[in-house]
Design a protein around this motif. Sequence first.
Motif, PDB file in Angstrom:
ATOM      1  N   ALA A 296       0.834  -1.203   0.000  1.00  0.00           N
ATOM      2  CA  ALA A 296       0.000   0.000   0.000  1.00  0.00           C
ATOM      3  C   ALA A 296       0.868   1.252   0.000  1.00  0.00           C
ATOM      4  CB  ALA A 296      -0.921  -0.011   1.211  1.00  0.00           C
ATOM      5  N   ALA A 297       1.919   1.265   0.822  1.00  0.00           N
ATOM      6  CA  ALA A 297       2.800   2.429   0.895  1.00  0.00           C
ATOM      7  C   ALA A 297       3.546   2.632  -0.420  1.00  0.00           C
ATOM      8  CB  ALA A 297       3.793   2.265   2.042  1.00  0.00           C
ATOM      9  N   ARG A 298       4.002   1.535  -1.005  1.00  0.00           N
ATOM     10  CA  ARG A 298       4.688   1.640  -2.295  1.00  0.00           C
ATOM     11  C   ARG A 298       3.785   2.302  -3.337  1.00  0.00           C
ATOM     12  NH1 ARG A 298       7.614  -4.319  -2.793  1.00  0.00           N
ATOM     13  NH2 ARG A 298       9.648  -3.706  -1.927  1.00  0.00           N
ATOM     14  N   ALA A 299       2.536   1.881  -3.366  1.00  0.00           N
ATOM     15  CA  ALA A 299       1.590   2.451  -4.339  1.00  0.00           C
ATOM     16  C   ALA A 299       1.407   3.950  -4.107  1.00  0.00           C
ATOM     17  CB  ALA A 299       0.253   1.726  -4.242  1.00  0.00           C
ATOM     18  N   VAL A 300       1.348   4.357  -2.840  1.00  0.00           N
ATOM     19  CA  VAL A 300       1.205   5.780  -2.512  1.00  0.00           C
ATOM     20  C   VAL A 300       2.416   6.559  -3.015  1.00  0.00           C
ATOM     21  CG1 VAL A 300       1.227   7.435  -0.599  1.00  0.00           C
ATOM     22  CG2 VAL A 300      -0.326   5.471  -0.546  1.00  0.00           C
ATOM     23  N   TYR A 301       3.613   6.074  -2.716  1.00  0.00           N
ATOM     24  CA  TYR A 301       4.824   6.781  -3.136  1.00  0.00           C
ATOM     25  C   TYR A 301       4.938   6.837  -4.660  1.00  0.00           C
ATOM     26  CZ  TYR A 301       6.617   6.639   1.676  1.00  0.00           C
ATOM     27  OH  TYR A 301       6.799   6.814   3.018  1.00  0.00           O
ATOM     28  N   GLU A 302       4.616   5.735  -5.327  1.00  0.00           N
ATOM     29  CA  GLU A 302       4.737   5.690  -6.787  1.00  0.00           C
ATOM     30  C   GLU A 302       3.794   6.681  -7.455  1.00  0.00           C
ATOM     31  OE1 GLU A 302       4.098   1.600  -7.653  1.00  0.00           O
ATOM     32  OE2 GLU A 302       6.084   0.957  -6.937  1.00  0.00           O
ATOM     33  N   LYS A 303       2.558   6.749  -6.969  1.00  0.00           N
ATOM     34  CA  LYS A 303       1.598   7.700  -7.550  1.00  0.00           C
ATOM     35  C   LYS A 303       2.012   9.140  -7.266  1.00  0.00           C
ATOM     36  CE  LYS A 303      -2.408   4.608  -7.432  1.00  0.00           C
ATOM     37  NZ  LYS A 303      -3.764   4.376  -6.856  1.00  0.00           N
ATOM     38  N   ALA A 304       2.492   9.384  -6.031  1.00  0.00           N
ATOM     39  CA  ALA A 304       2.932  10.737  -5.697  1.00  0.00           C
ATOM     40  C   ALA A 304       4.155  11.125  -6.529  1.00  0.00           C
ATOM     41  CB  ALA A 304       3.259  10.817  -4.207  1.00  0.00           C
ATOM     42  N   ALA A 305       5.080  10.181  -6.733  1.00  0.00           N
ATOM     43  CA  ALA A 305       6.278  10.462  -7.527  1.00  0.00           C
ATOM     44  C   ALA A 305       5.916  10.782  -8.972  1.00  0.00           C
ATOM     45  CB  ALA A 305       7.229   9.269  -7.468  1.00  0.00           C
ATOM     46  N   ALA A 306       5.000  10.002  -9.531  1.00  0.00           N
ATOM     47  CA  ALA A 306       4.585  10.240 -10.922  1.00  0.00           C
ATOM     48  C   ALA A 306       3.947  11.619 -11.063  1.00  0.00           C
ATOM     49  CB  ALA A 306       3.607   9.149 -11.362  1.00  0.00           C
ATOM     50  N   ALA A 307       3.130  11.998 -10.088  1.00  0.00           N
ATOM     51  CA  ALA A 307       2.486  13.308 -10.133  1.00  0.00           C
ATOM     52  C   ALA A 307       3.508  14.428  -9.972  1.00  0.00           C
ATOM     53  CB  ALA A 307       1.427  13.405  -9.030  1.00  0.00           C
ATOM     54  N   ALA A 308       4.515  14.214  -9.132  1.00  0.00           N
ATOM     55  CA  ALA A 308       5.489  15.261  -8.829  1.00  0.00           C
ATOM     56  C   ALA A 308       6.415  15.562  -9.995  1.00  0.00           C
ATOM     57  CB  ALA A 308       6.309  14.870  -7.601  1.00  0.00           C
ATOM     58  N   GLU A 309       6.563  14.652 -10.936  1.00  0.00           N
ATOM     59  CA  GLU A 309       7.497  14.850 -12.044  1.00  0.00           C
ATOM     60  C   GLU A 309       7.203  16.113 -12.829  1.00  0.00           C
ATOM     61  OE1 GLU A 309       7.357  11.291 -14.319  1.00  0.00           O
ATOM     62  OE2 GLU A 309       8.699  10.165 -12.973  1.00  0.00           O
ATOM     63  N   THR A 310       5.950  16.525 -12.866  1.00  0.00           N
ATOM     64  CA  THR A 310       5.568  17.709 -13.651  1.00  0.00           C
ATOM     65  C   THR A 310       5.862  19.012 -12.909  1.00  0.00           C
ATOM     66  OG1 THR A 310       3.307  17.665 -12.753  1.00  0.00           O
ATOM     67  CG2 THR A 310       3.723  16.411 -14.776  1.00  0.00           C
TER      68      THR A 310
END
Length: 502
Positions: A296-310
Amino acid sequence: MPIPVVDIFAGPGGLGEGFSSLQRRDKTGGAQYRIVVSAEMEKNAAATLRLRSFFRMFPKGKAPSSYYDYLAGRRDEPYSARTASEWSAAGREALQLKLGDSHDDAVLDARLESELTRDEPWVLIGGPPCQAYSLAGRSRNAGVKGYQASEDERHYLYRHYLRLIARYRPAVFIMENVTGLLSSKVDGVRMFPKILDDLRSAAGPNSYRLVPLVASASLTGLEPEAKDFIVRAEDFGAPQARHRVILMGVSQELPLRALRPLVPSNCPATVRDVIGGLPKLRSGLTDFEISSWRDAARAVYEKAAAAAETVDEEVASYLARLGQSVPKKDPGSGGRWIEGRDKEKELPRGLAQWILDGKVRGYANHEVRPHMSADLERYAYAAVFAELHGRSPRGRQEFPKPLHPKHKSWKADKFVDRFKVQLWDAPSSTLLSHLSKDGHYFIHPDPTQLRSISVREAARLQTFPDNYFFEGARGAQFRQVGNAVPPFLASQIAAVVQSILD
Protein backbone atom coordinates in the motif's frame (compact mmCIF):
# COMPACT_ATOMS: atom_id res chain seq x y z
CA MET A 1 -1.65 25.78 53.01
CA PRO A 2 -2.06 25.50 49.21
CA ILE A 3 -3.99 28.36 47.62
CA PRO A 4 -7.42 27.27 46.31
CA VAL A 5 -7.95 27.41 42.54
CA VAL A 6 -11.26 27.21 40.71
CA ASP A 7 -11.02 26.19 37.04
CA ILE A 8 -14.09 26.90 34.88
CA PHE A 9 -14.47 26.09 31.18
CA ALA A 10 -11.64 23.76 32.14
CA GLY A 11 -11.44 21.57 29.01
CA PRO A 12 -9.05 18.70 29.79
CA GLY A 13 -7.28 20.80 32.43
CA GLY A 14 -4.24 22.46 30.85
CA LEU A 15 -4.41 25.59 32.99
CA GLY A 16 -5.21 23.57 36.09
CA GLU A 17 -2.30 21.21 35.46
CA GLY A 18 0.09 24.14 35.31
CA PHE A 19 -1.18 25.66 38.55
CA SER A 20 -1.39 22.39 40.48
CA SER A 21 2.16 21.41 39.46
CA LEU A 22 3.83 24.47 41.00
CA GLN A 23 5.76 23.54 44.11
CA ARG A 24 6.40 25.75 47.13
CA ARG A 25 9.90 27.15 47.45
CA ASP A 26 10.00 27.26 51.25
CA LYS A 27 11.13 24.51 53.60
CA THR A 28 7.67 22.96 53.80
CA GLY A 29 7.64 22.04 50.13
CA GLY A 30 4.48 20.60 48.62
CA ALA A 31 2.01 22.08 46.15
CA GLN A 32 1.60 25.85 45.95
CA TYR A 33 -1.99 25.56 44.66
CA ARG A 34 -4.86 23.14 45.09
CA ILE A 35 -7.61 22.72 42.50
CA VAL A 36 -10.83 22.72 44.54
CA VAL A 37 -13.23 22.67 41.58
CA SER A 38 -12.77 22.12 37.85
CA ALA A 39 -15.94 22.55 35.82
CA GLU A 40 -16.40 21.40 32.22
CA MET A 41 -19.57 20.61 30.25
CA GLU A 42 -18.17 18.12 27.70
CA LYS A 43 -18.36 14.61 29.11
CA ASN A 44 -15.06 13.25 27.78
CA ALA A 45 -13.08 16.26 28.97
CA ALA A 46 -14.83 16.01 32.34
CA ALA A 47 -13.78 12.36 32.55
CA THR A 48 -10.19 13.36 31.76
CA LEU A 49 -10.37 15.99 34.51
CA ARG A 50 -11.52 13.44 37.06
CA LEU A 51 -8.77 11.01 36.14
CA ARG A 52 -6.15 13.73 36.49
CA SER A 53 -7.66 14.88 39.77
CA PHE A 54 -7.26 11.34 41.05
CA PHE A 55 -3.58 11.38 40.02
CA ARG A 56 -3.09 14.62 41.98
CA MET A 57 -4.62 13.15 45.12
CA PHE A 58 -1.23 11.62 45.84
CA PRO A 59 2.13 13.26 46.62
CA LYS A 60 4.41 13.81 43.64
CA GLY A 61 5.81 10.45 42.50
CA LYS A 62 3.42 8.46 44.71
CA ALA A 63 0.49 7.79 42.36
CA PRO A 64 -0.64 4.16 42.75
CA SER A 65 0.31 1.39 40.34
CA SER A 66 -3.38 1.03 39.47
CA TYR A 67 -3.21 4.42 37.73
CA TYR A 68 -0.31 3.37 35.52
CA ASP A 69 -1.96 0.02 34.82
CA TYR A 70 -5.06 1.90 33.69
CA LEU A 71 -2.98 4.04 31.30
CA ALA A 72 -1.56 0.87 29.79
CA GLY A 73 -5.00 -0.76 29.48
CA ARG A 74 -4.15 -3.49 31.98
CA ARG A 75 -7.16 -2.71 34.17
CA ASP A 76 -10.58 -1.15 33.64
CA GLU A 77 -10.44 1.38 36.50
CA PRO A 78 -7.58 3.60 37.72
CA TYR A 79 -8.28 2.95 41.38
CA SER A 80 -8.36 -0.04 43.70
CA ALA A 81 -10.28 -0.78 46.88
CA ARG A 82 -7.47 0.91 48.78
CA THR A 83 -7.77 4.16 46.78
CA ALA A 84 -11.54 4.26 46.24
CA SER A 85 -11.89 7.23 48.60
CA GLU A 86 -9.43 9.28 46.50
CA TRP A 87 -11.42 8.39 43.38
CA SER A 88 -14.59 9.63 45.09
CA ALA A 89 -12.82 12.84 46.11
CA ALA A 90 -11.74 13.35 42.49
CA GLY A 91 -15.39 13.09 41.49
CA ARG A 92 -16.23 15.95 43.85
CA GLU A 93 -13.48 18.13 42.41
CA ALA A 94 -14.00 17.49 38.68
CA LEU A 95 -17.59 18.31 37.78
CA GLN A 96 -19.44 18.02 34.50
CA LEU A 97 -21.38 21.29 34.54
CA LYS A 98 -22.85 23.67 31.99
CA LEU A 99 -22.42 27.17 33.32
CA GLY A 100 -25.59 29.17 32.89
CA ASP A 101 -27.83 26.19 33.63
CA SER A 102 -29.64 27.05 36.87
CA HIS A 103 -29.20 23.57 38.36
CA ASP A 104 -25.52 23.35 37.43
CA ASP A 105 -24.85 26.88 38.69
CA ALA A 106 -26.39 25.90 42.02
CA VAL A 107 -24.15 22.81 42.20
CA LEU A 108 -21.09 24.96 41.50
CA ASP A 109 -22.11 27.57 44.09
CA ALA A 110 -22.60 24.91 46.74
CA ARG A 111 -19.10 23.57 46.10
CA LEU A 112 -17.53 27.02 46.16
CA GLU A 113 -19.28 27.99 49.38
CA SER A 114 -17.94 24.85 51.01
CA GLU A 115 -14.38 25.33 49.72
CA LEU A 116 -13.75 29.09 49.81
CA THR A 117 -13.59 31.52 52.71
CA ARG A 118 -13.66 35.32 52.61
CA ASP A 119 -10.36 35.73 54.44
CA GLU A 120 -8.45 33.27 52.23
CA PRO A 121 -7.06 34.36 48.83
CA TRP A 122 -8.02 32.16 45.92
CA VAL A 123 -7.57 32.16 42.14
CA LEU A 124 -10.12 31.81 39.32
CA ILE A 125 -8.82 30.42 36.02
CA GLY A 126 -10.28 29.23 32.73
CA GLY A 127 -10.96 29.92 29.07
CA PRO A 128 -14.50 30.47 27.77
CA PRO A 129 -15.16 28.68 24.45
CA CYS A 130 -13.76 30.68 21.54
CA GLN A 131 -15.98 29.76 18.57
CA ALA A 132 -17.70 33.16 18.51
CA TYR A 133 -14.37 35.04 18.60
CA SER A 134 -12.02 32.97 16.45
CA LEU A 135 -11.54 34.03 12.84
CA ALA A 136 -12.55 30.57 11.64
CA GLY A 137 -15.68 30.60 13.81
CA ARG A 138 -16.67 34.05 12.59
CA SER A 139 -16.19 32.92 9.01
CA ARG A 140 -18.49 29.95 9.59
CA ASN A 141 -21.06 32.13 11.33
CA ALA A 142 -21.08 34.55 8.40
CA GLY A 143 -22.25 31.69 6.17
CA VAL A 144 -25.19 30.84 8.43
CA LYS A 145 -28.43 32.26 7.09
CA GLY A 146 -29.98 34.71 9.51
CA TYR A 147 -27.05 34.60 11.96
CA GLN A 148 -27.06 37.50 14.42
CA ALA A 149 -23.96 37.95 16.56
CA SER A 150 -25.98 39.73 19.25
CA GLU A 151 -28.12 36.62 19.67
CA ASP A 152 -25.15 34.23 19.94
CA GLU A 153 -24.75 33.51 23.65
CA ARG A 154 -21.16 32.37 23.08
CA HIS A 155 -20.15 36.05 22.87
CA TYR A 156 -21.21 36.47 26.48
CA LEU A 157 -19.89 33.34 28.18
CA TYR A 158 -17.33 35.52 29.95
CA ARG A 159 -20.23 36.81 32.05
CA HIS A 160 -20.02 33.59 34.05
CA TYR A 161 -16.62 34.90 35.13
CA LEU A 162 -18.24 38.16 36.16
CA ARG A 163 -20.83 36.38 38.30
CA LEU A 164 -18.23 34.34 40.16
CA ILE A 165 -15.91 37.31 40.61
CA ALA A 166 -18.71 39.49 41.96
CA ARG A 167 -19.94 36.83 44.37
CA TYR A 168 -16.71 35.25 45.60
CA ARG A 169 -14.02 37.93 45.01
CA PRO A 170 -10.92 36.01 43.87
CA ALA A 171 -7.58 37.63 44.65
CA VAL A 172 -6.49 37.01 41.05
CA PHE A 173 -8.18 35.66 37.94
CA ILE A 174 -6.76 34.35 34.67
CA MET A 175 -8.90 34.28 31.52
CA GLU A 176 -7.57 32.84 28.24
CA ASN A 177 -8.98 33.19 24.73
CA VAL A 178 -8.04 33.44 21.06
CA THR A 179 -6.49 36.56 19.54
CA GLY A 180 -9.64 36.93 17.42
CA LEU A 181 -11.21 38.34 20.58
CA LEU A 182 -9.29 41.57 19.97
CA SER A 183 -11.19 42.29 16.74
CA SER A 184 -14.53 40.59 17.41
CA LYS A 185 -17.59 42.83 17.10
CA VAL A 186 -21.27 42.59 17.99
CA ASP A 187 -23.57 45.04 16.19
CA GLY A 188 -20.49 46.95 15.05
CA VAL A 189 -19.12 47.40 18.58
CA ARG A 190 -15.79 45.80 19.52
CA MET A 191 -16.18 43.22 22.28
CA PHE A 192 -12.68 43.44 23.77
CA PRO A 193 -12.90 46.92 25.35
CA LYS A 194 -16.30 46.00 26.80
CA ILE A 195 -14.92 42.77 28.28
CA LEU A 196 -12.01 44.68 29.82
CA ASP A 197 -14.35 47.25 31.37
CA ASP A 198 -16.69 44.54 32.68
CA LEU A 199 -13.81 42.60 34.26
CA ARG A 200 -12.26 45.68 35.86
CA SER A 201 -15.54 46.45 37.61
CA ALA A 202 -16.77 42.90 38.20
CA ALA A 203 -16.85 43.33 42.00
CA GLY A 204 -17.50 47.06 42.04
CA PRO A 205 -16.08 50.10 40.23
CA ASN A 206 -12.41 49.55 39.36
CA SER A 207 -12.21 46.56 41.70
CA TYR A 208 -9.55 44.83 39.56
CA ARG A 209 -6.47 45.84 37.61
CA LEU A 210 -5.78 44.03 34.34
CA VAL A 211 -2.07 43.33 34.21
CA PRO A 212 -0.17 41.97 31.18
CA LEU A 213 1.72 38.78 31.93
CA VAL A 214 4.71 39.48 29.69
CA ALA A 215 7.62 41.44 31.12
CA SER A 216 8.00 43.78 28.14
CA ALA A 217 4.43 45.01 28.66
CA SER A 218 3.85 44.75 32.41
CA LEU A 219 6.91 46.71 33.54
CA THR A 220 6.44 49.85 31.43
CA GLY A 221 4.09 51.57 33.89
CA LEU A 222 1.92 52.65 30.95
CA GLU A 223 -1.72 51.78 30.38
CA PRO A 224 -1.62 48.44 28.51
CA GLU A 225 -2.73 48.22 24.90
CA ALA A 226 -4.74 45.30 23.55
CA LYS A 227 -1.65 43.68 22.02
CA ASP A 228 0.08 43.66 25.41
CA PHE A 229 -2.23 40.85 26.55
CA ILE A 230 -1.05 38.47 23.81
CA VAL A 231 1.15 35.64 25.09
CA ARG A 232 3.22 33.63 22.59
CA ALA A 233 3.74 30.14 23.97
CA GLU A 234 6.85 29.48 21.88
CA ASP A 235 8.59 32.40 23.62
CA PHE A 236 8.30 30.54 26.92
CA GLY A 237 9.63 27.12 26.02
CA ALA A 238 6.62 25.49 24.38
CA PRO A 239 7.35 23.66 21.09
CA GLN A 240 4.31 25.31 19.49
CA ALA A 241 3.56 28.71 17.96
CA ARG A 242 0.41 29.41 19.99
CA HIS A 243 -0.64 33.02 20.43
CA ARG A 244 -3.45 33.69 22.88
CA VAL A 245 -4.99 36.59 24.75
CA ILE A 246 -4.46 35.93 28.45
CA LEU A 247 -5.92 38.41 30.91
CA MET A 248 -4.72 38.56 34.51
CA GLY A 249 -6.99 40.45 36.85
CA VAL A 250 -5.57 41.46 40.23
CA SER A 251 -7.64 42.77 43.12
CA GLN A 252 -6.99 46.45 43.82
CA GLU A 253 -6.33 45.39 47.41
CA LEU A 254 -3.12 43.61 46.38
CA PRO A 255 0.15 45.47 45.72
CA LEU A 256 2.16 44.69 42.59
CA ARG A 257 5.58 45.58 44.00
CA ALA A 258 6.82 41.98 43.89
CA LEU A 259 5.32 41.14 40.48
CA ARG A 260 7.61 38.82 38.51
CA PRO A 261 6.16 38.69 34.97
CA LEU A 262 6.83 36.07 32.32
CA VAL A 263 10.36 36.22 30.96
CA PRO A 264 11.11 34.66 27.56
CA SER A 265 13.01 31.38 27.55
CA ASN A 266 16.54 31.14 26.16
CA CYS A 267 15.91 27.49 25.26
CA PRO A 268 13.46 27.39 22.33
CA ALA A 269 11.89 23.98 21.72
CA THR A 270 11.10 22.36 18.38
CA VAL A 271 8.91 19.63 16.97
CA ARG A 272 11.93 17.34 16.75
CA ASP A 273 12.72 17.89 20.43
CA VAL A 274 9.45 16.46 21.67
CA ILE A 275 8.15 14.01 19.07
CA GLY A 276 11.28 12.97 17.19
CA GLY A 277 11.85 9.95 19.40
CA LEU A 278 8.31 8.55 19.59
CA PRO A 279 7.57 5.17 18.00
CA LYS A 280 6.96 5.32 14.26
CA LEU A 281 3.40 4.78 13.05
CA ARG A 282 1.54 4.86 9.76
CA SER A 283 -1.92 5.92 8.71
CA GLY A 284 -4.77 3.54 8.13
CA LEU A 285 -6.73 3.72 4.89
CA THR A 286 -10.42 4.53 4.67
CA ASP A 287 -11.05 3.59 1.04
CA PHE A 288 -9.77 0.00 0.96
CA GLU A 289 -8.53 -2.79 3.19
CA ILE A 290 -4.80 -3.13 3.78
CA SER A 291 -3.55 -6.66 3.19
CA SER A 292 0.08 -5.51 3.00
CA TRP A 293 1.15 -2.11 4.29
CA ARG A 294 4.38 -2.39 2.32
CA ASP A 295 2.46 -2.76 -0.94
CA ALA A 296 0.00 0.00 0.00
CA ALA A 297 2.80 2.43 0.89
CA ARG A 298 4.69 1.64 -2.30
CA ALA A 299 1.59 2.45 -4.34
CA VAL A 300 1.20 5.78 -2.51
CA TYR A 301 4.82 6.78 -3.14
CA GLU A 302 4.74 5.69 -6.79
CA LYS A 303 1.60 7.70 -7.55
CA ALA A 304 2.93 10.74 -5.70
CA ALA A 305 6.28 10.46 -7.53
CA ALA A 306 4.58 10.24 -10.92
CA ALA A 307 2.49 13.31 -10.13
CA ALA A 308 5.49 15.26 -8.83
CA GLU A 309 7.50 14.85 -12.04
CA THR A 310 5.57 17.71 -13.65
CA VAL A 311 6.35 20.14 -10.80
CA ASP A 312 9.52 19.21 -8.91
CA GLU A 313 11.92 16.55 -10.20
CA GLU A 314 13.90 16.50 -6.94
CA VAL A 315 10.76 15.71 -4.95
CA ALA A 316 9.75 13.10 -7.52
CA SER A 317 13.13 11.37 -7.28
CA TYR A 318 12.98 11.34 -3.46
CA LEU A 319 9.46 9.84 -3.51
CA ALA A 320 10.56 7.15 -5.95
CA ARG A 321 13.41 6.15 -3.63
CA LEU A 322 10.99 5.96 -0.68
CA GLY A 323 8.78 3.65 -2.70
CA GLN A 324 11.67 1.31 -3.24
CA SER A 325 12.72 1.19 0.43
CA VAL A 326 9.50 0.62 2.40
CA PRO A 327 10.40 -1.67 5.36
CA LYS A 328 8.83 -5.10 5.56
CA LYS A 329 7.68 -4.56 9.14
CA ASP A 330 4.32 -2.82 9.50
CA PRO A 331 4.57 -0.21 12.30
CA GLY A 332 0.79 -0.13 12.72
CA SER A 333 -1.44 2.84 13.50
CA GLY A 334 -0.92 2.86 17.26
CA GLY A 335 -3.60 2.69 19.90
CA ARG A 336 -4.42 3.35 23.52
CA TRP A 337 -0.98 2.13 24.60
CA ILE A 338 2.34 1.29 22.94
CA GLU A 339 4.79 -0.53 25.17
CA GLY A 340 8.47 0.38 25.47
CA ARG A 341 10.59 3.54 25.59
CA ASP A 342 14.10 2.30 24.78
CA LYS A 343 14.53 4.49 21.69
CA GLU A 344 13.31 7.74 23.27
CA LYS A 345 15.61 10.63 22.41
CA GLU A 346 16.69 13.10 25.05
CA LEU A 347 14.30 16.01 25.53
CA PRO A 348 15.38 19.57 26.36
CA ARG A 349 16.16 19.76 30.07
CA GLY A 350 13.13 21.76 31.22
CA LEU A 351 10.69 19.81 29.10
CA ALA A 352 12.22 16.46 30.04
CA GLN A 353 11.51 17.11 33.70
CA TRP A 354 8.04 18.27 32.79
CA ILE A 355 6.95 15.58 30.31
CA LEU A 356 8.69 12.37 31.34
CA ASP A 357 7.69 9.99 34.13
CA GLY A 358 9.93 7.02 34.87
CA LYS A 359 6.90 4.90 35.77
CA VAL A 360 5.39 5.32 32.30
CA ARG A 361 7.05 2.55 30.32
CA GLY A 362 5.25 3.20 27.09
CA TYR A 363 3.10 5.77 25.27
CA ALA A 364 -0.59 6.35 25.99
CA ASN A 365 -2.95 7.82 23.37
CA HIS A 366 -0.32 7.30 20.64
CA GLU A 367 -2.86 6.68 17.89
CA VAL A 368 -3.36 8.18 14.44
CA ARG A 369 -6.43 8.57 12.28
CA PRO A 370 -6.93 6.79 8.94
CA HIS A 371 -6.99 8.72 5.66
CA MET A 372 -8.01 8.23 2.05
CA SER A 373 -5.18 6.96 -0.14
CA ALA A 374 -5.42 10.16 -2.23
CA ASP A 375 -4.71 12.22 0.87
CA LEU A 376 -1.73 10.03 1.73
CA GLU A 377 -0.33 10.77 -1.73
CA ARG A 378 -0.66 14.48 -0.91
CA TYR A 379 0.93 13.92 2.51
CA ALA A 380 3.86 12.06 0.94
CA TYR A 381 4.44 14.83 -1.58
CA ALA A 382 4.08 17.59 1.02
CA ALA A 383 6.38 15.91 3.58
CA VAL A 384 9.14 15.36 1.02
CA PHE A 385 8.71 18.90 -0.33
CA ALA A 386 9.04 20.25 3.23
CA GLU A 387 12.13 18.18 3.92
CA LEU A 388 13.83 19.42 0.76
CA HIS A 389 12.66 23.04 0.79
CA GLY A 390 12.13 23.80 4.47
CA ARG A 391 8.46 24.70 4.08
CA SER A 392 5.15 23.24 3.01
CA PRO A 393 3.98 23.50 -0.60
CA ARG A 394 1.44 26.28 -1.01
CA GLY A 395 -1.76 25.80 -2.96
CA ARG A 396 -2.33 24.63 -6.47
CA GLN A 397 0.74 26.44 -7.82
CA GLU A 398 3.09 24.11 -5.95
CA PHE A 399 0.98 20.95 -5.87
CA PRO A 400 0.97 18.65 -8.93
CA LYS A 401 -2.38 18.78 -10.69
CA PRO A 402 -3.08 15.03 -10.21
CA LEU A 403 -2.92 15.66 -6.43
CA HIS A 404 -5.34 18.60 -6.42
CA PRO A 405 -8.35 17.93 -4.16
CA LYS A 406 -11.80 18.48 -5.64
CA HIS A 407 -12.76 21.44 -3.49
CA LYS A 408 -14.07 24.80 -4.70
CA SER A 409 -11.89 26.55 -2.11
CA TRP A 410 -8.81 24.87 -3.58
CA LYS A 411 -9.55 26.14 -7.07
CA ALA A 412 -10.05 29.64 -5.67
CA ASP A 413 -6.74 29.42 -3.75
CA LYS A 414 -8.54 30.36 -0.52
CA PHE A 415 -6.56 27.85 1.52
CA VAL A 416 -3.04 27.82 0.13
CA ASP A 417 -1.76 26.00 3.21
CA ARG A 418 -4.47 23.35 3.14
CA PHE A 419 -1.82 20.62 3.47
CA LYS A 420 0.66 21.76 6.09
CA VAL A 421 3.70 19.83 7.30
CA GLN A 422 4.98 20.40 10.82
CA LEU A 423 8.66 21.20 10.37
CA TRP A 424 11.22 19.33 12.46
CA ASP A 425 13.39 22.23 13.52
CA ALA A 426 10.75 24.81 14.38
CA PRO A 427 7.83 25.04 16.79
CA SER A 428 4.66 23.46 15.46
CA SER A 429 1.79 25.57 14.23
CA THR A 430 -1.10 26.17 16.62
CA LEU A 431 -2.84 22.98 17.76
CA LEU A 432 -6.59 23.27 17.16
CA SER A 433 -9.69 21.26 17.97
CA HIS A 434 -10.02 20.87 14.17
CA LEU A 435 -7.58 18.00 14.61
CA SER A 436 -10.64 15.91 15.41
CA LYS A 437 -11.94 16.38 11.84
CA ASP A 438 -8.84 15.86 9.69
CA GLY A 439 -5.07 16.03 9.89
CA HIS A 440 -4.33 18.09 6.79
CA TYR A 441 -2.80 20.96 8.77
CA PHE A 442 -0.74 18.61 10.92
CA ILE A 443 1.17 16.30 8.56
CA HIS A 444 3.99 14.45 10.29
CA PRO A 445 7.40 15.70 9.09
CA ASP A 446 8.82 12.20 8.54
CA PRO A 447 7.85 11.27 4.95
CA THR A 448 8.35 7.57 5.72
CA GLN A 449 5.39 7.57 8.13
CA LEU A 450 2.64 8.80 5.74
CA ARG A 451 0.31 10.26 8.31
CA SER A 452 -0.85 13.18 10.40
CA ILE A 453 0.24 13.50 14.01
CA SER A 454 -1.06 11.25 16.78
CA VAL A 455 -2.94 12.29 19.92
CA ARG A 456 0.19 11.78 22.04
CA GLU A 457 2.29 13.83 19.66
CA ALA A 458 -0.28 16.62 19.81
CA ALA A 459 -0.26 16.33 23.60
CA ARG A 460 3.53 16.64 23.68
CA LEU A 461 3.42 19.69 21.43
CA GLN A 462 0.97 21.10 23.98
CA THR A 463 3.43 20.07 26.77
CA PHE A 464 1.10 17.65 28.53
CA PRO A 465 3.08 15.13 30.62
CA ASP A 466 3.24 11.57 29.31
CA ASN A 467 1.30 10.40 32.37
CA TYR A 468 -1.66 12.58 31.35
CA PHE A 469 -4.36 10.38 29.80
CA PHE A 470 -7.16 11.67 27.58
CA GLU A 471 -10.50 9.91 27.84
CA GLY A 472 -13.00 9.26 25.04
CA ALA A 473 -12.70 8.22 21.42
CA ARG A 474 -9.78 9.45 19.32
CA GLY A 475 -11.74 12.44 17.96
CA ALA A 476 -12.71 13.53 21.46
CA GLN A 477 -9.07 13.24 22.54
CA PHE A 478 -7.93 15.45 19.67
CA ARG A 479 -10.56 18.08 20.56
CA GLN A 480 -9.44 18.13 24.17
CA VAL A 481 -5.78 18.54 23.30
CA GLY A 482 -6.45 21.20 20.68
CA ASN A 483 -8.58 23.31 23.03
CA ALA A 484 -6.14 23.29 25.95
CA VAL A 485 -3.70 25.80 27.36
CA PRO A 486 -0.14 24.36 27.31
CA PRO A 487 0.46 23.24 30.91
CA PHE A 488 4.16 24.17 30.76
CA LEU A 489 3.16 27.76 30.00
CA ALA A 490 0.39 27.59 32.61
CA SER A 491 2.93 26.68 35.29
CA GLN A 492 4.87 29.84 34.49
CA ILE A 493 1.67 31.88 34.70
CA ALA A 494 1.02 30.27 38.08
CA ALA A 495 4.45 31.48 39.23
CA VAL A 496 3.58 35.03 38.13
CA VAL A 497 0.37 34.87 40.18
CA GLN A 498 2.31 33.55 43.15
CA SER A 499 4.72 36.49 43.00
CA ILE A 500 1.71 38.71 43.64
CA LEU A 501 0.23 36.59 46.42
CA ASP A 502 3.49 36.03 48.36
